[in-house]
Design a protein around this motif. Structure first.
Motif, PDB file in Angstrom:
ATOM      1  N   GLY A 180       0.814  -1.206   0.000  1.00 42.02           N
ATOM      2  CA  GLY A 180       0.000   0.000   0.000  1.00 42.02           C
ATOM      3  C   GLY A 180       0.846   1.253   0.000  1.00 42.02           C
ATOM      4  N   PRO A 181       0.283   2.371   0.476  1.00 47.85           N
ATOM      5  CA  PRO A 181       1.019   3.632   0.446  1.00 47.85           C
ATOM      6  C   PRO A 181       2.023   3.755   1.574  1.00 47.85           C
ATOM      7  N   VAL A 182       3.215   4.284   1.247  1.00 49.28           N
ATOM      8  CA  VAL A 182       4.231   4.621   2.248  1.00 49.28           C
ATOM      9  C   VAL A 182       4.699   6.046   1.957  1.00 49.28           C
ATOM     10  N   THR A 183       4.904   6.818   3.009  1.00 49.76           N
ATOM     11  CA  THR A 183       5.311   8.209   2.857  1.00 49.76           C
ATOM     12  C   THR A 183       6.815   8.342   3.041  1.00 49.76           C
ATOM     13  N   LEU A 184       7.456   8.993   2.082  1.00 49.50           N
ATOM     14  CA  LEU A 184       8.899   9.230   2.103  1.00 49.50           C
ATOM     15  C   LEU A 184       9.122  10.734   1.986  1.00 49.50           C
ATOM     16  N   SER A 185       9.432  11.374   3.100  1.00 49.13           N
ATOM     17  CA  SER A 185       9.589  12.823   3.058  1.00 49.13           C
ATOM     18  C   SER A 185      10.525  13.307   4.145  1.00 49.13           C
ATOM     19  N   ALA A 186      11.111  14.457   3.883  1.00 45.62           N
ATOM     20  CA  ALA A 186      11.963  15.142   4.856  1.00 45.62           C
ATOM     21  C   ALA A 186      11.074  15.981   5.776  1.00 45.62           C
ATOM     22  N   PRO A 187      11.629  16.498   6.874  1.00 48.11           N
ATOM     23  CA  PRO A 187      10.845  17.371   7.749  1.00 48.11           C
ATOM     24  C   PRO A 187      10.301  18.575   6.987  1.00 48.11           C
ATOM     25  N   ALA A 188       9.078  18.949   7.317  1.00 48.15           N
ATOM     26  CA  ALA A 188       8.404  20.042   6.615  1.00 48.15           C
ATOM     27  C   ALA A 188       8.917  21.404   7.090  1.00 48.15           C
ATOM     28  N   VAL A 189       8.925  22.357   6.172  1.00 48.33           N
ATOM     29  CA  VAL A 189       9.333  23.731   6.465  1.00 48.33           C
ATOM     30  C   VAL A 189       8.322  24.679   5.825  1.00 48.33           C
ATOM     31  N   THR A 190       8.375  25.938   6.205  1.00 44.70           N
ATOM     32  CA  THR A 190       7.486  26.948   5.644  1.00 44.70           C
ATOM     33  C   THR A 190       8.287  27.938   4.794  1.00 44.70           C
ATOM     34  N   LEU A 191       7.581  28.802   4.098  1.00 46.19           N
ATOM     35  CA  LEU A 191       8.278  29.829   3.318  1.00 46.19           C
ATOM     36  C   LEU A 191       8.993  30.829   4.226  1.00 46.19           C
ATOM     37  N   ASP A 192       8.493  31.019   5.449  1.00 54.65           N
ATOM     38  CA  ASP A 192       9.240  31.829   6.419  1.00 54.65           C
ATOM     39  C   ASP A 192      10.598  31.195   6.704  1.00 54.65           C
ATOM     40  N   ASP A 193      10.618  29.865   6.804  1.00 54.92           N
ATOM     41  CA  ASP A 193      11.888  29.160   7.016  1.00 54.92           C
ATOM     42  C   ASP A 193      12.827  29.381   5.839  1.00 54.92           C
ATOM     43  N   PHE A 194      12.284  29.288   4.633  1.00 55.60           N
ATOM     44  CA  PHE A 194      13.128  29.507   3.452  1.00 55.60           C
ATOM     45  C   PHE A 194      13.712  30.921   3.450  1.00 55.60           C
ATOM     46  N   ALA A 195      12.918  31.900   3.836  1.00 51.92           N
ATOM     47  CA  ALA A 195      13.424  33.273   3.893  1.00 51.92           C
ATOM     48  C   ALA A 195      14.568  33.373   4.900  1.00 51.92           C
ATOM     49  N   ARG A 196      14.426  32.680   6.018  1.00 51.29           N
ATOM     50  CA  ARG A 196      15.488  32.690   7.026  1.00 51.29           C
ATOM     51  C   ARG A 196      16.747  32.004   6.504  1.00 51.29           C
ATOM     52  N   PHE A 197      16.568  30.826   5.860  1.00 51.23           N
ATOM     53  CA  PHE A 197      17.727  30.125   5.298  1.00 51.23           C
ATOM     54  C   PHE A 197      18.485  31.024   4.326  1.00 51.23           C
ATOM     55  N   LEU A 198      17.732  31.655   3.432  1.00 45.89           N
ATOM     56  CA  LEU A 198      18.355  32.466   2.391  1.00 45.89           C
ATOM     57  C   LEU A 198      19.052  33.684   2.977  1.00 45.89           C
ATOM     58  N   THR A 199      18.451  34.271   4.003  1.00 43.34           N
ATOM     59  CA  THR A 199      19.072  35.417   4.663  1.00 43.34           C
ATOM     60  C   THR A 199      20.396  35.015   5.294  1.00 43.34           C
ATOM     61  N   GLU A 200      20.407  33.883   5.981  1.00 43.23           N
ATOM     62  CA  GLU A 200      21.630  33.415   6.642  1.00 43.23           C
ATOM     63  C   GLU A 200      22.704  33.037   5.639  1.00 43.23           C
ATOM     64  N   LEU A 201      22.301  32.418   4.523  1.00 43.57           N
ATOM     65  CA  LEU A 201      23.277  31.900   3.581  1.00 43.57           C
ATOM     66  C   LEU A 201      23.837  32.967   2.645  1.00 43.57           C
ATOM     67  N   THR A 202      23.008  33.966   2.331  1.00 41.32           N
ATOM     68  CA  THR A 202      23.453  34.998   1.390  1.00 41.32           C
ATOM     69  C   THR A 202      23.972  36.253   2.084  1.00 41.32           C
ATOM     70  N   GLY A 203      23.638  36.417   3.374  1.00 44.68           N
ATOM     71  CA  GLY A 203      24.003  37.643   4.057  1.00 44.68           C
ATOM     72  C   GLY A 203      23.181  38.828   3.600  1.00 44.68           C
ATOM     73  N   ARG A 204      22.104  38.530   2.904  1.00 46.02           N
ATOM     74  CA  ARG A 204      21.222  39.565   2.346  1.00 46.02           C
ATOM     75  C   ARG A 204      19.832  39.367   2.944  1.00 46.02           C
ATOM     76  N   PRO A 205      19.185  40.407   3.449  1.00 48.22           N
ATOM     77  CA  PRO A 205      17.857  40.211   4.032  1.00 48.22           C
ATOM     78  C   PRO A 205      16.820  39.806   2.983  1.00 48.22           C
TER      79      PRO A 205
END
Length: 282
Positions: free
Chosen positions: A189-214
């Protein structure tokens, strides 16, 4: 024998590469619409046969001798996709496959995200096929720029209201599929294969930290966003289809996390932050 469709694409092509690390090449087959694109597998001893979801006769030949068949979901927007999947499932059953596996999507049943209806219908066909089946409900993967929009130019992630989304590394999913196909453990039957969920707020934080740009997250009204997408050249049906993804995430359809992907990999799956870092490095 394990036969894989869609192996000339990035997802199932990577699955075949992982299978080659676990099985001898003569125990692996590829069903391809264009066999020339699978020549690199043939040169390594993989059986390559022509097969198309629109040609049941060719499919039965390409699936002949298979114990397991891995079906990739069709991406032909002009086709009767559920009908194509039915053809492939029936061909695999007619060829004598003992198990049919299918690349589905997390929360395939009941989700307002429009493509989920195709996956749910396909899983229903699998359940009625009379053959053991496994639906690999993958977390989301693909282009971050498609998810986040033109943040590089604007400095903002301007998208409709969202919720948790399991942004998952495609390479991890391919490896996990190979582990399932090559292993002795049955997944029914069905099995779920996924990484931990994140939000677009999380992505904004990741990008800010990684690029040094707000990088800011701005919530845009649903209809305003659809209008803006259309003004930028996106067909309305594409914009509205994408909108249903945001609507599904904010309704919590993808919030759950399953431990199976990490269990199969023997390590934690690559995080969304690591994927963002990798994208920026390329």
């Amino acid at each position: 024998m394990i036969v894989v469709t869609g192996a000339t694409g990035a997802l199932n092509g990577a699955t075949v590469e992982h299978l080659l690390q676990r099985k001898s090449a003569d125990r692996i087959g590829v069903s391809a619409r264009d066999v020339a694109k699978a020549q690199h597998f043939a040169e390594r001893g993989v059986r390559v046969r022509q097969g198309s979801y629109d040609d049941p006769v060719a499919l039965r030949d390409s699936f002949a001798g298979a114990d397991q068949v891995l079906l990739v979901s069709s991406n032909d927007p002009a086709a009767d996709v559920v009908g194509q999947h039915r053809t492939a499932i029936e061909a695999a059953a007619a060829a004598g496959a003992r198990r049919i596996l299918y690349t589905s999507q997390q929360s395939a049943v009941g989700s307002p995200y429009l493509p989920a209806a195709v996956h749910a219908a396909t899983e229903a066909i699998l359940a009625d096929s009379g053959v053991a089946w496994t639906s690999l409900r993958y977390g989301f993967f693909g282009s971050l720029d498609q998810l986040l929009g033109p943040w590089r130019q604007t400095g903002v992630i301007a998208r409709p209201a969202d919720g948790p989304i399991p942004w998952t590394d495609r390479a991890d999913l391919a490896e996990a599929a190979a582990v399932i196909l090559a292993g002795d453990r049955s997944f029914d039957g069905p099995v779920t294969l996924s990484a931990p969920a994140v939000t677009l707020d999380d992505f904004a934080r990741f990008l800010t930290e990684l690029t040094g740009r707000p990088i800011k997250r701005i919530v845009v009204d649903d209809e305003q966003w659809v209008t803006e997408q259309m003004e930028n050249g996106t067909p309305e049906f594409v914009a509205r289809l994408t909108l249903t993804l945001f609507q599904a995430t904010r309704s919590g359809y993808f919030a759950g996390q399953e431990p199976l992907l990490a269990e199969l990999l023997g390590r934690e799956p690559r995080s969304a932050a690591d994927q963002v870092a990798g994208t920026l490095a390329t």
